[in-house]
Design a protein around this motif. Sequence first.
Motif, mmCIF file in Angstrom:
data_model
loop_
_atom_site.group_PDB
_atom_site.id
_atom_site.type_symbol
_atom_site.label_atom_id
_atom_site.label_comp_id
_atom_site.label_asym_id
_atom_site.label_seq_id
_atom_site.Cartn_x
_atom_site.Cartn_y
_atom_site.Cartn_z
ATOM 1 N N SER A 62 -14.250 18.079 84.296
ATOM 2 C CA SER A 62 -14.131 19.394 83.671
ATOM 3 C C SER A 62 -14.289 20.481 84.725
ATOM 4 N N PRO A 63 -13.412 21.491 84.724
ATOM 5 C CA PRO A 63 -13.542 22.584 85.693
ATOM 6 C C PRO A 63 -14.815 23.395 85.482
ATOM 7 N N THR A 64 -15.347 23.386 84.275
ATOM 8 C CA THR A 64 -16.562 24.166 83.978
ATOM 9 C C THR A 64 -17.836 23.365 84.205
ATOM 10 N N GLY A 65 -17.669 22.048 84.362
ATOM 11 C CA GLY A 65 -18.847 21.202 84.495
ATOM 12 C C GLY A 65 -19.434 20.770 83.162
ATOM 13 N N LEU A 66 -18.950 21.358 82.065
ATOM 14 C CA LEU A 66 -19.419 20.980 80.736
ATOM 15 C C LEU A 66 -18.618 19.779 80.232
ATOM 16 N N VAL A 68 -16.081 17.549 78.297
ATOM 17 C CA VAL A 68 -14.804 17.852 77.646
ATOM 18 C C VAL A 68 -14.830 17.210 76.263
ATOM 19 N N ARG A 106 -3.341 27.703 82.637
ATOM 20 C CA ARG A 106 -3.823 28.841 83.452
ATOM 21 C C ARG A 106 -3.377 30.178 82.872
ATOM 22 N N LYS A 136 -7.978 21.810 77.046
ATOM 23 C CA LYS A 136 -9.143 22.390 76.364
ATOM 24 C C LYS A 136 -9.995 21.284 75.766
#
Length: 199
Positions: A62-66, A68, A106, A136
């Motif tokens: 995950s790009p957010t680190g959270l 998925v 994006r 997402k």
Amino acid sequence: MTDTPEKQTKPRRLVLPVVIVVAVLSLLYYQLRTGDPQSLPSVLIGKPVPDFQLAALPGAPSPTGLPVPGFSSDELKKGRVSLINVWASWCAPCQVEHPLITDLARRGIPVYGINYKGDTPEGAKRFLSRLGNPYKAVGVDDTGRVAIDFGVYGVPETFVIDGAGRIAYRHAGQLTEEVIAQKIKPAMEKAAKAAPPQS
């Protein structure tokens, strides 16, 4: 010496099956030459997405680190046009189209991934680690039941979903810049203008 009635009817019995076979083959040939295999019709166009609940791909990058999440059909009924992309790590066209999926995400388009049956969690995670995760949410369709309900016959396939959770467009096969410009974007724009369903 004349032929008996039995001998005269034998050639006639053979003619009809030959005519039928030729007619069917001609029709198939015509459809293959004139049809667009990338835009197969779907009986689900304009209808609500099938009800489903898909578990998350465990450990998906995950790009957010959270973590998925997985997702359900309810997630697609929140008023915003979105895309569903059906993919698998072993699918070469999926790898080719992936940068285009990433570009759409994006630009703020919600893209949901359905990881198609036959894939492995390890393969799917490697795919997203190497190419990036634009989704997402990623739902694992390990039985293929959800894909069958959507009418998917192979990967990749991409669906435009309107804000009310209805299927607005289906593209079977690999996305290209041309397909996105000429098919996906117009379908999304049309879906955004669509009136909500009558309650």
